[in-house]
Scaffold this active site. Structure first.
Site, mmCIF file in Angstrom:
data_model
loop_
_atom_site.group_PDB
_atom_site.id
_atom_site.type_symbol
_atom_site.label_atom_id
_atom_site.label_comp_id
_atom_site.label_asym_id
_atom_site.label_seq_id
_atom_site.Cartn_x
_atom_site.Cartn_y
_atom_site.Cartn_z
ATOM 1 C CG ASP A 1 49.344 100.891 -24.748
ATOM 2 O OD1 ASP A 1 48.211 101.039 -24.098
ATOM 3 O OD2 ASP A 1 49.958 99.866 -24.407
ATOM 4 C CG HIS B 1 48.996 101.278 -30.163
ATOM 5 N ND1 HIS B 1 48.790 100.040 -30.364
ATOM 6 C CD2 HIS B 1 50.230 100.991 -29.196
ATOM 7 C CE1 HIS B 1 49.749 99.010 -29.702
ATOM 8 N NE2 HIS B 1 50.476 99.883 -28.938
#
Ligand code: NI
Length: 514
Positions: free
Chosen positions: A325, A469
């Site tokens: 992400d 991430h």
């Protein structure tokens, strides 16, 4: 110079074609004596004077929207209604994506040229001029119509398939390798880059990229010309006809008035219901990831987000989805190298700022078979926003990714996994499924590659969705170990769409089987 070339061609035509009335009579088939050699610049596609096309009309759209001026024009050629429909859809999509992607949008103008008219074939080249706060830039796209199938075709359909597009991509990179400013590493065999292909009057393939697409904007139009000999083995049947017909001009050109689908008499349907051609779905709404309404793989450069060779529902297949992400970030290319090394696929939930900053990394993610999904513009808690605000967080990222890759995303992830009924309703309306996760590595908190890798691997189970991430270097560093260990344990690392299969827009998913 293009105008001069066309004008010269018309003069010659006038001299050769002494009896235009005859030509009008036999509109469906042109004999050789009604054709003359096309002329024009070798680095440009053939341009056909519109006055040679019988009954050609122009469709326009002029309006002001959100402070931006819209001036769109495209041709309507008799007996090519499916092409006209496609041009309408494509120009509308370009306009709305430009406006959604550019808060500083000032003007978008689209104009057209006819590049080929021949027996059962027409080519149209659109020129798009976009002006926003950074200034103007020009883009091109080319559309084709095959009267024998009654279907519009995208530029890459001049090629026989994805492999041939990959070969062309290599030839183009070689040709552009020494050209100043061109970043050949950013050139991938995807439709969005190869959306303007056509032939010059000598039958050579002209490949053109938009300003700013593979080189800085001030480099201008970047193009490659591929010899007729090199391109011949790459062409589809449509491409071969396009190549041939680009070398000649036809007086009083007209397409046959036929309804291509069914066999009943040619005159029965005419152009009254062209989109009913065949019982297959006509090119559906522009949001479709499959632009011509055909299945994935049918249009070269339109890449599948799921791999036919992997079946996650099979008993002996252990699938897991790695998700990253908030990127792309500076470390994402290294992450992509690692994934490529292990032939692992992942899903990237991208946010607005990083997409603008690293647009070419998004292009690479898509080109290398990963899934790109929507993670909002500014990463807010969507539960605090109105319907319009939620839409305003999602629509620009849809537009940015589509402008870069041609891909219409089908998935989103609400920041923090925070969602409610309003988010469900907006995402349903926008065709986006909500993807949460089943394993949280907490990699944003614990910036330690060993800990992150250990969490991802020790908690993995078939069907899991793992949250990470790609904006943290420690996560990038953890990935080689994660991918290697999961591979050793027999896991196949797949995209979310591969893991879940078809998803329902608006619905929340935490793992496979939800
Ligand atoms: Ni996030």
């Amino acid at each position: 110079m293009r105008l001069a070339a066309t004008a010269a061609a018309v003069v010659v035509l006038a001299a050769c074609s002494s009896e235009p009335e005859d030509a009008q009579q036999s509109s469906t088939t042109q004999s050789a004596d009604e054709q003359i050699e096309a002329t024009g610049a070798p680095d440009q596609m053939t341009v056909v004077d519109p006055s040679l096309v019988t009954g050609l009309a122009e469709k326009t759209r002029t309006e002001e929207k959100g402070g931006a001026q819209i001036d769109v024009a495209y041709p309507a050629i008799p007996n090519a209604a499916p092409l006209t429909d496609q041009l309408k859809r494509s120009t509308n999509r370009e306009v709305s994506d430009f406006l959604d992607a550019n808060p500083g949008a000032e003007r978008i103008a689209m104009s057209w040229e006819v590049t080929v008219t021949g027996e059962d074939i027409v080519g149209v080249r659109l020129t798009r001029e976009e002006t926003d706060s950074r200034g103007p830039r020009t883009a091109h796209s080319t559309y084709w119509y095959d009267a024998t199938s009654g279907q519009p075709a995208f530029a890459t359909e001049l090629l026989a398939g994805q492999k041939q597009l990959e070969t062309l991509n290599k030839l183009v990179k070689e040709e552009l390798a020494d050209q100043e400013g061109v970043d050949t590493a950013s050139i991938y065999p995807i439709l969005r880059l190869y959306d303007s292909l056509g032939f010059n009057p000598r039958g050579e393939l002209v490949v053109e990229f938009d300003e700013g697409q593979v080189a800085p904007v001030d480099t201008g139009r970047v193009h490659a010309v591929i010899s007729a000999e090199d391109v011949a083995p790459l062409l589809s049947e449509l491409g071969k006809r396009a190549q041939e017909e680009a070398q000649v001009l036809t007086a009083d050109f007209a397409l046959p008035d036929t309804s291509p689908s069914v066999s009943p008499s040619d005159s029965s349907a005419g152009s009254a219901s062209p989109s009913a051609a065949g019982s297959s779905t006509p090119s559906e709404p522009p949001a479709s990831p499959s632009p011509s309404g055909t299945t994935y793989g049918a249009v070269p450069g339109v890449l599948p987000v799921n791999d036919d060779e992997v079946d996650c529902s099979a008993a002996d297949t252990k699938c897991v989805a790695l998700t990253f992400d908030d990127g792309p970030g500076g470390g994402t290319p290294h992450l992509l190298d690692t994934l490529a090394e292990y032939d692992a696929k992942a899903t990237f939930f991208v946010t607005g700022g990083p997409v603008r900053e690293h647009a070419r990394i998004v292009r690479r993610e898509y080109a290398e078979g990963h899934e790109v999904a929507n993670h909002t513009v500014k990463h807010p808690d969507l539960r605090t926003l109105s319907t319009a605000q939620i839409r305003g967080e999602l629509a620009p990222v849809n537009a940015l990714v589509r402008r870069e890759t041609g891909y219409s995303m089908e998935l989103m992830r609400p920041p923090y996994g925070a969602t409610n009924g309003t988010v469900a309703s907006v995402t349903k309306d926008m065709g986006l499924a909500q993807i949460i996760w089943s394993i949280d590595t907490n990699d944003w908190r614990d910036r330690d590659a060993g800990i992150v890798a250990d969490r991802a691997v020790s908690r993995a189970k078939p069907g899991a969705i793992i949250l990470m991430h790609d904006i943290h270097s420690t996560t990038i560093d953890a990935v080689p170990s994660i991918v290697e260990q999961l591979s050793q344990q027999g896991y196949t690392m797949v995209t979310i769409s591969e893991l879940l299969g078809d998803t329902d827009p608006g619905k929340r998913y935490f793992k496979a089987g939800d």
